[in-house]
Design an enzyme around this catalytic site. Sequence first.
Site, mmCIF file in Angstrom:
data_model
loop_
_atom_site.group_PDB
_atom_site.id
_atom_site.type_symbol
_atom_site.label_atom_id
_atom_site.label_comp_id
_atom_site.label_asym_id
_atom_site.label_seq_id
_atom_site.Cartn_x
_atom_site.Cartn_y
_atom_site.Cartn_z
ATOM 1 C CB CYS A 52 -0.992 -0.012 1.158
ATOM 2 S SG CYS A 52 -0.306 -0.586 2.692
ATOM 3 N NE ARG A 54 7.951 0.416 0.179
ATOM 4 C CZ ARG A 54 8.638 1.490 0.515
ATOM 5 N NH1 ARG A 54 9.384 2.079 -0.402
ATOM 6 N NH2 ARG A 54 8.567 1.990 1.704
ATOM 7 C CG HIS A 101 14.844 2.475 -2.273
ATOM 8 N ND1 HIS A 101 14.246 3.433 -1.484
ATOM 9 C CD2 HIS A 101 13.837 1.798 -2.867
ATOM 10 C CE1 HIS A 101 12.938 3.333 -1.594
ATOM 11 N NE2 HIS A 101 12.648 2.345 -2.435
ATOM 12 N N GLY A 191 -19.212 3.293 20.448
ATOM 13 C CA GLY A 191 -19.142 4.148 19.271
ATOM 14 C C GLY A 191 -18.521 3.384 18.126
#
Lengths: 427, 277
Positions: A52, A54, A101, A191
């Site tokens: 999600c 890359r 990287h 809630g």
Amino acid sequence: MDSELLIVGVNHHWSPVEVRERLAIHPDKVPTFLQRLTRYRGVEEAAVLSTCNRVEVVLVAREVEEAVNVVTGELVTSEACSEKILRDNLLEYRGREAVRHLFRVAASLDSLVVGEPQILGQMKDFYRRAVATGSVGVVLHRCFHKAFSVAKRVRTQTGVANRAVSVSSAAVELASKVFERLDDKTALLIGAGTIGELAARHLLSHGVRGLLVINRNFERAVAVAKQFEATPMPLEELSQALLWADVVIGATAAENFVLTADVVRQALRQRKFRPLFLIDLSVPRNFDPKINQLDQVYLFDIDDLAAVAQQNKEQRAREADRAELIVEAEVDSFMRWWRSLEVTPTIVALRERLERIRQREVEQFLASHPELDNALLEDIRRFSRALLAKFLHSPLTQIKREGGKKEKLYLAAARRLFQLDPGEDDE
Amino acid sequence: MSMVMLLLAVGAYSLATATFLIHVVGGKQWSRRLGDVALIVGASAHAVAWGLRLAAFGYRALAPLPEQLSAMALFAVAVYLLVSLRVSLSAVGAAVAPLAAIASVSAYFFEAGGPPQTVPPSGLWVPFHVGPTLLGYGVFALSFCLSLAYLVQERQLKGKARSGIFRRLPSLQTLDEWNHRFVVWGFVFFTVGIVSGSWLAKQRWGELWSWDPVQTWSGGAWVLYASLLHLRSVGWRGKRAAQLVVWSFLFLLVSFIGVSMFFPGRHGVQTTWTRNS
């Protein structure tokens, strides 16, 4: 003309989710995508990573510009995304940058939440798919394996991964300081909005045994409860629910306190003062802050949780600096190996190694036969040189001639078979 | 030789105190491990010192008050180490170690003063009365340490966990459960000690209960601990239980040390240096 390691794609640093989601590659489509890429002549090896945060294509390619165009083209045809948008968002890492990287991604240093552990599993999965497709060669194989071992080192040698840095995980960390274990505890969600759902999911993933859901609109409570296999309860039964729950999450849009000190005090007495852990995620707050003054009750609102998460983030940032040093060292080691994977240095190294062996063996033989005369001695030396040259002729010609997609494979094989990189093992 | 071992124990306990404090305040993992090792070394040396002392003086070695405190501390450390095999109470060591250091120091200075003088009435009182009582007191000392840790942890969480110490301390649930367990165990041993003591009193003084000061005060402590156990069943757990344990143990210490020193009665605990007598 030498090939280059290259990463092309989009990631959360530059591209919004609207772009990333359009480019995402479903795991099942990985084989066809990679096969299309490796059909191009300049692309030697390819793998892809799509999460999600890359969508990144990892390549070993000869013509870098051409390879970027190829990837762009394939990404555009594979999903509904215009080429212009893609060009605007595209990131490129080359050579050393690309290796760094990949290592940083595996070690979760490049994640949105630094240190989150999921990325490594996702990466291994995508790597396996690429291997099955046959698009991974000797370079990517080694590069990914190095990346996995870097991730392991970072996880075990630094504290990057062991602090809770999100509000939800801070809540879980605090809950675990009240309760030793969560798997015999019940949570109550008041809630049933998005935030509450997220928090409940987080608690469930940490093993909370049961979940009760209360909502002003009961149908909504039923719907959310169904999703979690939880028990829906109407708002009127709040005080009953307080007897069963150990962890209570408040996430309603109410303007007034849903839970007052009096209600909690009464519930405590009935539950014989078993401890209660309250998390108030709403603004304005749902739980009266005075509740925290009661014995055996621990109340944290959104700011308290954010403060704990922030402390942890700072700690994590310090640890991340140490992790970067590990990454840098491993990138160096990979780059040394990578540079050695070229034709000329490999041939030189191979010659030198075999020549050393030849000399040693010949001299040893001659030393143990002092009776031989000088002429014969020279003959033996000449013979050994000729033999070596004949042995080397065929492999060296093959390596020089190859030059195509399999070049690195031959080079790596030669280096390995003849132990040209002492002290380097493959994993 | 026993003095050398005792000195070694004092040193190791002091080191453990320092390293556990460094761990709790600074969060350093190495210092916790060092603390555990120091505590193990300390307890071993302490036990050897006790063995030698008993070999030299027999049960008479247990008569002096500082020696009783030292035995109690050894029991506390030993039980702590045993329990640590099952559950990590790490930071609680920061409370156990200083207690052990103080108790062994007091024993060291007492031993420097000379051999024990009081002669016990019969060999039986040690295994049946003094042994269980001191073991019980040692376990109570541990529950005292856990209660202190509980109260610190409770303050941390009530104060919204701003300082990070909360990470090093065990969860409230663990502290509370083990605290309760220790109170139960201690109570069992303490009860055995009181019952056997009464029986010995009957042998020696002719009556089970003679309102001897030591008897009276420890009877009071027994009632306190009994009510603590009862109150837990009606909801006195967590902070209140921890506070009550702290007060009960302080009362126990007063009855044990203070009363033996100032109202010795005929209980025969040696509290003074006796080199010249």
